[in-house]
Scaffold this motif. Sequence first.
Motif, mmCIF file in Angstrom:
data_model
loop_
_atom_site.group_PDB
_atom_site.id
_atom_site.type_symbol
_atom_site.label_atom_id
_atom_site.label_comp_id
_atom_site.label_asym_id
_atom_site.label_seq_id
_atom_site.Cartn_x
_atom_site.Cartn_y
_atom_site.Cartn_z
ATOM 1 N N GLY A 86 -56.052 -50.050 -32.341
ATOM 2 C CA GLY A 86 -54.846 -50.213 -33.145
ATOM 3 C C GLY A 86 -53.626 -49.655 -32.458
ATOM 4 N N PHE A 87 -52.561 -49.602 -33.229
ATOM 5 C CA PHE A 87 -51.267 -49.189 -32.706
ATOM 6 C C PHE A 87 -50.878 -47.831 -33.284
ATOM 7 N N ALA A 88 -50.364 -46.973 -32.421
ATOM 8 C CA ALA A 88 -49.859 -45.676 -32.859
ATOM 9 C C ALA A 88 -48.533 -45.894 -33.581
ATOM 10 N N GLU A 89 -48.286 -45.102 -34.560
ATOM 11 C CA GLU A 89 -47.062 -45.202 -35.342
ATOM 12 C C GLU A 89 -46.311 -43.888 -35.250
ATOM 13 N N PRO A 90 -45.082 -43.818 -35.558
ATOM 14 C CA PRO A 90 -44.097 -44.872 -35.745
ATOM 15 C C PRO A 90 -43.429 -45.213 -34.425
ATOM 16 N N ARG A 91 -42.629 -46.256 -34.437
ATOM 17 C CA ARG A 91 -41.840 -46.636 -33.265
ATOM 18 C C ARG A 91 -40.573 -45.795 -33.217
ATOM 19 N N SER A 92 -39.952 -45.777 -32.068
ATOM 20 C CA SER A 92 -38.721 -45.000 -31.916
ATOM 21 C C SER A 92 -37.566 -45.599 -32.714
ATOM 22 N N ASP A 93 -37.613 -46.913 -32.971
ATOM 23 C CA ASP A 93 -36.531 -47.551 -33.730
ATOM 24 C C ASP A 93 -36.782 -47.559 -35.234
ATOM 25 N N GLY A 94 -37.874 -46.965 -35.683
ATOM 26 C CA GLY A 94 -38.161 -46.874 -37.116
ATOM 27 C C GLY A 94 -39.031 -47.991 -37.656
ATOM 28 N N ASN A 95 -39.200 -49.076 -36.907
ATOM 29 C CA ASN A 95 -40.081 -50.151 -37.346
ATOM 30 C C ASN A 95 -41.540 -49.753 -37.166
ATOM 31 N N SER A 96 -42.410 -50.560 -37.733
ATOM 32 C CA SER A 96 -43.839 -50.320 -37.631
ATOM 33 C C SER A 96 -44.421 -51.178 -36.514
ATOM 34 N N ASN A 97 -45.228 -50.566 -35.640
ATOM 35 C CA ASN A 97 -45.899 -51.328 -34.587
ATOM 36 C C ASN A 97 -46.863 -52.343 -35.187
ATOM 37 N N ALA A 98 -47.538 -51.982 -36.266
ATOM 38 C CA ALA A 98 -48.476 -52.898 -36.918
ATOM 39 C C ALA A 98 -47.746 -54.127 -37.461
ATOM 40 N N LYS A 99 -46.547 -53.911 -37.993
ATOM 41 C CA LYS A 99 -45.754 -55.035 -38.514
ATOM 42 C C LYS A 99 -45.362 -55.980 -37.387
ATOM 43 N N ILE A 100 -44.912 -55.436 -36.290
ATOM 44 C CA ILE A 100 -44.485 -56.255 -35.150
ATOM 45 C C ILE A 100 -45.688 -57.001 -34.561
ATOM 46 N N ALA A 101 -46.828 -56.325 -34.479
ATOM 47 C CA ALA A 101 -48.037 -56.985 -33.973
ATOM 48 C C ALA A 101 -48.469 -58.116 -34.908
#
Length: 143
Positions: A86-101
């Motif tokens: 999976g993806f580590a959270e959170p992103r530096s811009d505040g979005n979710s890596n899971a959402k982008i994936a």
Amino acid sequence: MGKVQIQMPEEFLLKVSRIADQTDIIIPKVLEAGGEVVLSKVKSNLSSVVGSDTKKKSRSTGELERSLGLSPAKQNRDGNWDVKIGFAEPRSDGNSNAKIANILEYGKSGQPPKPFLKPARNQSKSACIETMKSKLQEEVDGI
């Protein structure tokens, strides 16, 4: 009525009992070895779809690819062993890596899907099983 008695070789019985004592050590090693195979395929698929076939120049920062990882093997509440990619959270811009994936995998309005997870699962299944079999055999032989 006839009676049959079969005795197992002593060496075999000792090996089986030693394996039973070390299953909590062996299982995580085997699962993590298989997880590494799938993780490498997911990473290669992800890097091939990010920024490809876009109308505008890609704004990819590489953060999604860097956040992809493998969890340690753990027992769930049902007693089954799991390892997760999976993806580590959170992103530096505040979005979710899971959402982008998820958007990459399934697309959204105006953005076609670019699947990378499902193909990776299908492409790495047999290699993962073979790796886990060989790792299990290696661990059993080491006992």
